[in-house]
Every structure is written in C-alpha cells, then in structure tokens.
Design a protein around this motif. Structure first.
Motif, PDB file in Angstrom:
ATOM      1  N   UNK A 162      14.060  -5.428   8.227  1.00 21.82           N
ATOM      2  CA  UNK A 162      14.785  -4.125   7.294  1.00 21.82           C
ATOM      3  C   UNK A 162      14.145  -3.995   5.883  1.00 21.82           C
ATOM      4  N   UNK A 163      14.582  -2.968   5.245  1.00 25.47           N
ATOM      5  CA  UNK A 163      13.967  -2.792   3.828  1.00 25.47           C
ATOM      6  C   UNK A 163      14.522  -3.874   3.099  1.00 25.47           C
ATOM      7  N   UNK A 164      13.548  -4.748   2.468  1.00 24.43           N
ATOM      8  CA  UNK A 164      14.001  -5.698   1.523  1.00 24.43           C
ATOM      9  C   UNK A 164      13.966  -6.984   2.294  1.00 24.43           C
ATOM     10  N   UNK A 165      13.642  -6.870   3.626  1.00 28.98           N
ATOM     11  CA  UNK A 165      13.525  -8.245   4.324  1.00 28.98           C
ATOM     12  C   UNK A 165      12.397  -9.021   4.149  1.00 28.98           C
ATOM     13  N   UNK A 166      12.452 -10.398   4.506  1.00 24.96           N
ATOM     14  CA  UNK A 166      11.268 -11.190   3.997  1.00 24.96           C
ATOM     15  C   UNK A 166      10.788 -12.026   5.256  1.00 24.96           C
ATOM     16  N   UNK A 167       9.391 -11.782   5.426  1.00 23.44           N
ATOM     17  CA  UNK A 167       8.686 -12.343   6.681  1.00 23.44           C
ATOM     18  C   UNK A 167       7.840 -13.592   6.170  1.00 23.44           C
ATOM     19  N   UNK A 168       8.429 -14.783   6.735  1.00 22.22           N
ATOM     20  CA  UNK A 168       8.035 -16.155   6.546  1.00 22.22           C
ATOM     21  C   UNK A 168       6.752 -16.519   7.303  1.00 22.22           C
ATOM     22  N   UNK A 169       5.607 -16.813   7.041  1.00 21.22           N
ATOM     23  CA  UNK A 169       4.603 -17.544   7.867  1.00 21.22           C
ATOM     24  C   UNK A 169       4.778 -19.066   7.486  1.00 21.22           C
ATOM     25  N   UNK A 189       0.757  -1.151   0.030  1.00 24.01           N
ATOM     26  CA  UNK A 189       0.038  -0.090  -0.072  1.00 24.01           C
ATOM     27  C   UNK A 189       0.800   1.209   0.071  1.00 24.01           C
ATOM     28  N   UNK A 190       0.182   2.534   0.077  1.00 22.89           N
ATOM     29  CA  UNK A 190       0.841   3.708  -0.170  1.00 22.89           C
ATOM     30  C   UNK A 190       1.794   3.772   1.044  1.00 22.89           C
ATOM     31  N   UNK A 191       1.164   3.578   2.341  1.00 17.41           N
ATOM     32  CA  UNK A 191       1.913   3.710   3.727  1.00 17.41           C
ATOM     33  C   UNK A 191       3.348   2.995   3.538  1.00 17.41           C
ATOM     34  N   UNK A 192       3.564   1.893   2.739  1.00 17.68           N
ATOM     35  CA  UNK A 192       4.867   1.436   2.806  1.00 17.68           C
ATOM     36  C   UNK A 192       5.567   1.568   1.173  1.00 17.68           C
ATOM     37  N   UNK A 193       5.083   2.824   0.729  1.00 17.09           N
ATOM     38  CA  UNK A 193       5.856   2.977  -0.778  1.00 17.09           C
ATOM     39  C   UNK A 193       7.348   3.286  -0.443  1.00 17.09           C
ATOM     40  N   UNK A 194       8.117   2.668  -1.361  1.00 20.11           N
ATOM     41  CA  UNK A 194       9.679   2.825  -1.317  1.00 20.11           C
ATOM     42  C   UNK A 194      10.184   1.817  -0.327  1.00 20.11           C
ATOM     43  N   UNK A 195       9.535   0.953   0.445  1.00 19.44           N
ATOM     44  CA  UNK A 195       9.768  -0.032   1.074  1.00 19.44           C
ATOM     45  C   UNK A 195       9.531  -1.625   0.202  1.00 19.44           C
ATOM     46  N   UNK A 196      10.541  -2.526   0.385  1.00 18.54           N
ATOM     47  CA  UNK A 196      10.731  -3.671  -0.310  1.00 18.54           C
ATOM     48  C   UNK A 196      10.470  -4.889   0.484  1.00 18.54           C
ATOM     49  N   UNK A 197       9.486  -4.863   1.214  1.00 22.47           N
ATOM     50  CA  UNK A 197       9.148  -6.100   2.095  1.00 22.47           C
ATOM     51  C   UNK A 197       8.677  -7.208   1.310  1.00 22.47           C
ATOM     52  N   UNK A 198       9.037  -8.507   1.628  1.00 21.22           N
ATOM     53  CA  UNK A 198       8.191  -9.753   1.044  1.00 21.22           C
ATOM     54  C   UNK A 198       7.607 -10.466   2.070  1.00 21.22           C
ATOM     55  N   UNK A 199       6.644 -11.218   1.663  1.00 27.47           N
ATOM     56  CA  UNK A 199       5.853 -12.350   2.644  1.00 27.47           C
ATOM     57  C   UNK A 199       5.913 -13.430   1.900  1.00 27.47           C
ATOM     58  N   UNK A 200       6.641 -14.459   2.618  1.00 29.80           N
ATOM     59  CA  UNK A 200       6.622 -15.927   2.047  1.00 29.80           C
ATOM     60  C   UNK A 200       5.695 -16.891   2.902  1.00 29.80           C
ATOM     61  N   UNK A 201       4.772 -17.515   2.184  1.00 25.14           N
ATOM     62  CA  UNK A 201       3.938 -18.259   2.727  1.00 25.14           C
ATOM     63  C   UNK A 201       4.398 -19.884   2.413  1.00 25.14           C
ATOM     64  N   UNK A 202       4.644 -20.447   3.829  1.00 22.81           N
ATOM     65  CA  UNK A 202       4.847 -22.116   3.789  1.00 22.81           C
ATOM     66  C   UNK A 202       3.865 -22.778   4.426  1.00 22.81           C
ATOM     67  N   UNK A 203       2.729 -22.855   4.089  1.00 28.43           N
ATOM     68  CA  UNK A 203       1.367 -23.577   4.845  1.00 28.43           C
ATOM     69  C   UNK A 203       0.960 -24.654   4.286  1.00 28.43           C
ATOM     70  N   UNK A 204       0.221 -25.424   5.057  1.00 30.70           N
ATOM     71  CA  UNK A 204      -0.383 -26.810   4.555  1.00 30.70           C
ATOM     72  C   UNK A 204      -1.133 -26.613   3.619  1.00 30.70           C
ATOM     73  N   UNK A 205      -1.295 -27.468   2.448  1.00 29.60           N
ATOM     74  CA  UNK A 205      -2.382 -27.671   1.656  1.00 29.60           C
ATOM     75  C   UNK A 205      -3.716 -28.287   1.918  1.00 29.60           C
ATOM     76  N   UNK A 206      -3.704 -28.494   3.222  1.00 32.18           N
ATOM     77  CA  UNK A 206      -4.957 -29.283   3.672  1.00 32.18           C
ATOM     78  C   UNK A 206      -5.552 -28.511   4.950  1.00 32.18           C
ATOM     79  N   UNK A 207      -6.813 -28.546   5.175  1.00 31.97           N
ATOM     80  CA  UNK A 207      -7.710 -27.777   5.939  1.00 31.97           C
ATOM     81  C   UNK A 207      -7.316 -28.738   7.382  1.00 31.97           C
ATOM     82  N   UNK A 208      -7.083 -27.795   8.304  1.00 33.03           N
ATOM     83  CA  UNK A 208      -6.787 -28.164   9.923  1.00 33.03           C
ATOM     84  C   UNK A 208      -7.801 -27.501  10.624  1.00 33.03           C
ATOM     85  N   UNK A 209      -8.763 -28.119  11.341  1.00 32.16           N
ATOM     86  CA  UNK A 209      -9.730 -27.267  11.984  1.00 32.16           C
ATOM     87  C   UNK A 209      -9.383 -27.579  13.531  1.00 32.16           C
TER      88      UNK A 209
END
Length: 619
Positions: free
Chosen positions: A521-528, A477-497
């Motif tokens: 930091x700028x350019x950092x990756x957040x992994x879930x 979004x515009x709030x983080x304009x100029x930043x280069x964050x990345x979010x990486x997802x490593x989640x299950x392919x099945x439903x877990x209730x």
C-alpha cells in the motif's frame, strides 16, 4: 522314491514327546504352585508363632517397663527382672532378644556374650523407627556372620492406661532359615517323584503312540500310491474313531479325483490369466465378484492388505459400486478410471476387466488388471490447463489491441490526442505478450533440461544491496511520483560468496521485489534481509501488503496462478514470475517459499547452499 524318515521326524516320536512334554509341563505347574503354597504357609505359620511369642513376651515385660518408667523400687531391679525373663524366654529358634526403655537404653539382652552393652543407648535403626512411628516393624534380615536368614520383629510397648505412653520396645530375631531348609527338602522329594512319573509316562506314551501310528503308516502308503496315480488300493478300517473315518475318506478319495481334476484345470487357467498381467496390479474373483486372489502390486495400489481384500466384493474394493454393476462388467468389460491412494498419496488407476470362462462357456470369475495412469492424467490435465491459460492470457491483450487498432483504422489516428495514447496501449500490450512468450520459452528450456547456468562465485551481500539500491531509485522515480514507498535494508556487513548464475539470481530477486512493490500500500515498507547459517544463505523480502490467503499460499509458485486474477492482470502480471523463480532457485540447489498473514503482508524466503571457505584457499 520313498524318503527315509529320521527318528526325530517320526510321528511316533512326536506323540511320545508331546505326551511327556505335557506331563512335564503339568508337573511344573503343579510343583510350582504346590511348593509356593507350602512356602507361603510355612513362613506364615512361622511368623504367626513368633508374633504370638512376642505378644506373650510383651505382656510379661510390661510391668517391669512401667516400674522403670515410674521409678518405683521393688524387691527386684527392673533390669534384673527383664534379664531373667529374657533368659527364660530364649530358645525355640529365637537367636536374639533385646528390651529397651522409652529412651532406647538397652535394659536386657538374651545374648550372654553381649551383657556388657546393657545400659547403653541402642543403635538399632528399627528400634528408633518403632519409637518414632509407634508401630511394629517386621522384616527379614541376613545374619552378617552366618549369612542365614533371620525374621526380625520390633514391637513397641505402651502403658495400659487410657492415655497409652511409649514405655520401650522389644526386639526379637528368629532363625527362619530352618523353614527354607524344610522347603528345600519338600522340593527334592517332589523332583524325585516327578522323575519317576516321567519315566513311567515315557513307557506308556510309547505304547499308545505305536497303537496310533500303525494305521497312519498304512494311510501313508495308500496316499503315496494315489499321488502316483494308483487309485485301486483300499485301506483297512480298524474302528469307528477319527482314524477309521479318515481311512474311509481316503478310500473315497479315488472316486472324487475325476471331478477334482476339472476344478484344478479351471484354477490353472485362472492362474495363467493372472500371471499374464503380473507387471500391474491383478485381482481375480469368483463368478459372484468376490475377490479370491490379489497380488502385491494391487494391494499397494488399493491400499488394502490381503486379509482386508480376500472375500470382499470387487466393486466395493474399487469404490465404484454407485457407478457400475457387476452385470455391466460381465457384458461389456469396459475399462474405467478409479481413484485410489497409494501410501496416502492419491493416484488414478485404469481398471481393465477380462472374464475367466470354462470350455462350456460358463463364467467362473473375473480378472481385473490395474494400471497406474496418475502421471498420464496429470500431464493431460496440465496440458489442457496450460493451453487454456495461454489462450486466455494471449486473448486478453490481443482483444485490447484489436479494439484500439480498429479505432485507429476508423479515424482515430487523425486525432492528435487519442492516436498517441492508443498507440502506447498497443505497444504496452505487445510488450506484455513478448514478455509472457519469453517466460514460456524460459520455462520450456528448464523443463527440457536445456537451461544451462553460468555459475560464478558472487558476493551475495553485494548483489542484494545492489538490487535493493536499484529499486530504491525506482520508487523515487517519476513513475511512482505521489507514492511514499520505503525500502529498508537489513543485510550482513561481511561478504558472503556463493556460486550462482548472477543474471538468473538477479531475475529472481527482481520478480520478488516487483511483486512486493505492486502489492504494497501507499506508505508501505519493503524490508530486505540477509542471514548466514552454517551451510545456507537465507534472504527474505517482506512487504506490508494485503497478504495471501492460507488456502492459496502453496499454489502461488504454480504457472499462471494468481490469487487475485483481476488485480494481477491489471498490474501487468502473467502469473509466470514466481514459477520461473522457483525453477531457477531449485536449479541452484536452493529453496524458495513464502509466509503470509492476510491484511499484514507477505514474506518471501530464498535459501541457497553456502560452503564456507578459508581465506588461504583464495590466496
């Protein structure tokens, strides 16, 4: 009422029993040692005799084996010569003699019934071992027919030249069972003699015991009279030995009763004082401060057992020697706080002192009552810290708001550039205070047990993906304009209730994700990441930020705690997000923790209980 003493309780019986028991014990030791030595000596003599016979037989048979090895012919065949020698040498307890040549061919045997095996290869294991090792072999074997013990010697025979050559071996078996029969006969004679000695000792011990117990019975009668309050009797002193001295002491006992009674009264008052405070730790000392009585609660509170505490100085046990003196305690009896450990856990004790005094005013000791005030002190410290933190957190935005409002009041509201910016700052600080107060109210409801979870069966895979997708939109979004964050997802392919409160769980995930973005930091990756274990669901969120020092890692879930206070406050944090997350997760029966490496990043882990279900349960 006089209690009848049974015969086995009588001291006369005990003295007789002890004397006889000592005699039996001595006979056992002497007999065991004597028979063992006899056995060793007889067996050693037997073995030495057989070894001497073997040496003689070896020197006799050596010439015949040398001729057999060289192939020389003589007047007598070597086998015939060896057979004649073995026949002459057999007897004297020797049950079997065999001679083999260098190739283990049997050249002669003393057993007349086994002459048909002469000339055949011997299958005796010990003969083969003697040929290989070229060493003598001696051991005890069991005759398979008679089951008697035999002493077996296998002696290798070597040539007499400078370079000794293995010519053959001699096997000798002797009847060693006769030695053990002799030992059994000696043992039987010793047991008979011991039985006679025990019978005689019973008679003598009974006579000695009666001579000792007569004055003891008289002392028993006199002491019973003293116990009943009659001190007028006098014992007859039979001599100057220990029993005579004991009788004299008992006669002096009645003279000392009056003085002893006063001491007993003082002890009773001390015990009464101790019993008054038995609900807490109680320590009683003498007038010099040396511990005389310490109850179990005090031992547990001070982490000292009775042996370690009795006789030691009270101030030393409380570890307050540098802060207070015994005289000050005697004069003031002021309460004091003492730091201690209980089962390795630090605790705080309040020590209260009272004096033990006689009617004359003489101080005979001190009673110290220990009360555990760890929880009260912790609550008081947390209250002070909480008030301090709340005051500090509220003062900062209020001070900022006051500055901007004063600037607006002084005319800045007329400036079209400054006024909107000042109002925006004021609004942000107001929102910050409102969020902090809402967080405090939420924590207060949790602490008071009024926070109720609205549990639902939720697909955790879908929830985590929803939160990660939402934050992926936020960082673009515009709030983080100029930043280069990345979010990486490593989640299950099945439903877990999992049964959770979706609003509260999303609040937890939002808090962790917000922190991850703030400190990345700028350019950092957040992994879930999400994993499914047997009975738990494990969610982890990892960033590549500055990390958390090891010393601060266990404190980050405390209220108002910040690793970097200046930076956290600049980013708008109140120090309550992780504390709320911890309380919410624990309400769900789960666990939250963090692992971090300074300079590399931090990983937050969220573990929730998970009960697998079968598909038909939902049909």
């Amino acid at each position: 009422m006089k209690k009848k003493i049974r015969i086995y309780q009588s001291i006369n019986t005990k003295i007789v029993f002890v004397i006889v028991l000592l005699l039996v014990f001595a006979l056992q030791l002497i007999g065991a040692n004597f028979i063992t030595q006899i056995e060793r000596q007889l067996i050693a003599n037997f073995q030495e005799d057989r070894q001497v016979q073997m040496n003689f037989l070896e020197s006799t048979i050596l010439p015949a084996l040398e001729r057999e090895e060289s192939g020389e012919e003589g007047e007598v065949n070597p086998e015939q010569e060896i057979s004649n020698l073995l026949t002459e040498f057999s007897g004297s307890g020797i049950t079997d003699l065999q001679v083999v040549n260098s190739e283990l061919i049997l050249m002669g045997t003393s057993d007349t019934t086994q002459q048909n095996i002469v000339g055949q290869l011997s299958d005796d294991v010990d003969l083969r071992q003697a040929q290989i090792t070229e060493n003598s072999i001696t051991r005890q074997v069991i005759d398979p027919v008679t089951q008697n013990r035999r002493w077996k010697i296998v002696e290798p025979v070597f040539s007499a030249g400078e370079e000794s050559q293995f010519l053959g071996a001699i096997l000798m078996e002797s009847n060693i069972e006769s030695v053990y029969d002799q030992i059994s006969q000696i043992t039987g004679i010793f047991l008979q003699s011991s039985a006679v000695a025990i019978i005689l000792s019973l008679v003598l011990a009974n006579m000695v015991s009666r001579a000792l117990t007569k004055p003891i019975k008289e002392m028993q009668i006199q002491t019973r009279q003293i116990a009943e309050g009659d001190y007028s009797g006098t014992l007859k002193v039979y001599g100057e030995d220990e029993l005579g001295q004991l009788a004299s002491l008992i006669n002096d006992l009645s003279d000392d009763v009056a003085e002893a009674q006063e001491s007993i009264d003082a002890e009773r008052r001390r015990l009464d004082s101790v019993l008054t405070h038995m609900t807490d730790g109680v320590v009683a000392t003498d007038r010099r401060g040396k511990i005389m009585i310490i109850n179990e609660m005090a031992q547990s509170m001070l982490d000292k057992n009775q042996e370690e505490a009795i006789g030691r100085n009270l101030l030393s046990i409380l570890d307050v020697e540098e802060d207070v003196t015994l005289r000050r305690i005697l004069e003031n009896q002021d309460d004091m706080l003492v730091n201690s450990k209980q089962n390795g856990i630090p605790i705080i004790l309040r020590a209260s002192f009272s004096l033990i005094q006689r009617e004359s005013g003489f101080i005979s000791g001190i009673v110290c009552v220990l009360h555990d005030v760890t929880e009260q002190e912790r609550i008081e410290e947390e209250r002070k810290q909480f008030v301090s933190n709340v005051s500090h957190e509220l003062r900062t935005p209020l001070t900022s708001m006051r500055s901007y409002i004063e600037a607006l009041a002084d005319g800045a509201w007329q400036d079209p550039d400054l006024a909107p910016r000042f109002l925006e700052v004021t609004q942000n600080e107001t929102d910050r205070m409102i969020r902090m107060i809402q967080d405090l109210l939420h924590l207060s409801r949790i602490d008071s047990g009024k926070s109720v979870l609205n549990l639902e069966i939720v697909d955790m895979t879908e929830m985590l993906e929803h939160v990660l997708n939402r934050f992926d939109m936020v960082i673009h979004s515009a709030e983080y304009e100029g930043k280069n964050y990345q979010i990486r997802k490593d989640i299950l392919q099945e439903s877990v209730f999992v049964e959770v409160d979706p609003d509260r769980m999303i609040q937890v995930l939002d808090n962790i994700m917000n922190n991850a973005i703030k400190y990345s930091p700028d350019g950092g990756t957040i992994t879930g990441k999400m994993e499914k274990r047997y009975d738990t669901v494990l969610i982890s969120i990892r960033d590549e930020g500055m990390g958390i020092p090891k010393a601060d890692l266990n404190k980050i879930f405390s209220r108002f705690y910040r690793v970097d206070r200046a930076r956290s406050r600049a980013m708008g944090g109140s120090g309550l997000g992780l504390a709320i997350s911890k309380e919410v997760v624990e309400q769900h029966g789960g666990r939250i923790w963090a692992e971090s490496t300074e300079g590399k990043g931090t990983t937050f882990y969220l573990s929730l209980p998970y009960v697998p279900y079968e598909e038909e349960e939902w049909e």
